[in-house]
Write a protein that holds these residues in place. Sequence first.
Motif, PDB file in Angstrom:
ATOM      1  N   LYS A  88      47.126  54.441  -5.523  1.00 50.61           N
ATOM      2  CA  LYS A  88      48.447  53.810  -5.695  1.00 50.61           C
ATOM      3  C   LYS A  88      48.628  52.678  -4.690  1.00 50.61           C
ATOM      4  CE  LYS A  88      50.999  57.591  -7.790  1.00 50.61           C
ATOM      5  NZ  LYS A  88      52.161  58.473  -7.732  1.00 50.61           N
ATOM      6  N   LEU A  89      48.172  52.885  -3.459  1.00 49.63           N
ATOM      7  CA  LEU A  89      48.266  51.826  -2.457  1.00 49.63           C
ATOM      8  C   LEU A  89      47.421  50.617  -2.864  1.00 49.63           C
ATOM      9  CD1 LEU A  89      48.163  53.980   0.775  1.00 49.63           C
ATOM     10  CD2 LEU A  89      50.013  52.398   0.154  1.00 49.63           C
ATOM     11  N   VAL A  90      46.202  50.859  -3.337  1.00 49.24           N
ATOM     12  CA  VAL A  90      45.342  49.758  -3.781  1.00 49.24           C
ATOM     13  C   VAL A  90      46.003  49.028  -4.947  1.00 49.24           C
ATOM     14  CG1 VAL A  90      43.131  49.194  -4.876  1.00 49.24           C
ATOM     15  CG2 VAL A  90      43.197  50.720  -2.893  1.00 49.24           C
ATOM     16  N   ASP A  91      46.576  49.759  -5.887  1.00 55.83           N
ATOM     17  CA  ASP A  91      47.275  49.122  -7.012  1.00 55.83           C
ATOM     18  C   ASP A  91      48.402  48.218  -6.508  1.00 55.83           C
ATOM     19  OD1 ASP A  91      45.624  50.427  -8.816  1.00 55.83           O
ATOM     20  OD2 ASP A  91      47.123  51.949  -9.366  1.00 55.83           O
ATOM     21  N   GLN A  92      49.154  48.699  -5.519  1.00 54.41           N
ATOM     22  CA  GLN A  92      50.256  47.910  -4.966  1.00 54.41           C
ATOM     23  C   GLN A  92      49.728  46.657  -4.264  1.00 54.41           C
ATOM     24  OE1 GLN A  92      53.581  48.489  -5.473  1.00 54.41           O
ATOM     25  NE2 GLN A  92      53.876  46.482  -4.526  1.00 54.41           N
ATOM     26  N   LEU A  93      48.630  46.798  -3.539  1.00 53.52           N
ATOM     27  CA  LEU A  93      48.044  45.640  -2.858  1.00 53.52           C
ATOM     28  C   LEU A  93      47.502  44.624  -3.867  1.00 53.52           C
ATOM     29  CD1 LEU A  93      46.348  47.546   0.067  1.00 53.52           C
ATOM     30  CD2 LEU A  93      48.319  45.997   0.247  1.00 53.52           C
ATOM     31  N   ILE A  94      46.971  45.103  -4.983  1.00 52.65           N
ATOM     32  CA  ILE A  94      46.513  44.206  -6.048  1.00 52.65           C
ATOM     33  C   ILE A  94      47.703  43.438  -6.627  1.00 52.65           C
ATOM     34  CG2 ILE A  94      45.588  44.163  -8.411  1.00 52.65           C
ATOM     35  CD1 ILE A  94      43.610  46.391  -7.445  1.00 52.65           C
TER      36      ILE A  94
END
Length: 155
Positions: A88-94
């Motif tokens: 979820k964090l990676v998705d948000q950073l993307i």
Amino acid sequence: MEAVAVCRRATEDDIEILADLIAGYAEKGIMLPRSRETLKRQIDTFVVAEVGDDVVGCGSLTRLGADLVEIRSLGISEGYKGMGIGSKLVDQLIIEAKEQHIPKIMALTYEVHFFEKNGFTVVNKEIFPEKVWTDCVNCPKQHACDEIAVLKMLN
């Protein structure tokens, strides 16, 4: 099992928990340390994941060039790993990178499988001179770096 985590941009109120979380990884030699002063200066680059009222994860996005950003300081609190929070964090950073119109996102990692699961590809770290000359030149591991570079092209 997935935890119900909500991602949001970090605020100055998060600095202490970010410092503690990052320090835990830095002590193990798997993340570069960040001082509270650095965190305060760079707080606008961080996102956090919350479960209930608790911050249980973080990550940041650092611009390395006109078309490249790096995921840094990606970490999850003990007891919350393996629950989908990192993804979820990676998705948000993307999302953040796309909002900045940056087409490439990279990371240096020991968790290759995690990044591959999130759509990244292993690449030769030397293709990122922006990274090598800004950060690696000051890293104690620069001549024996064992991290793996991963890259994702954004649409």
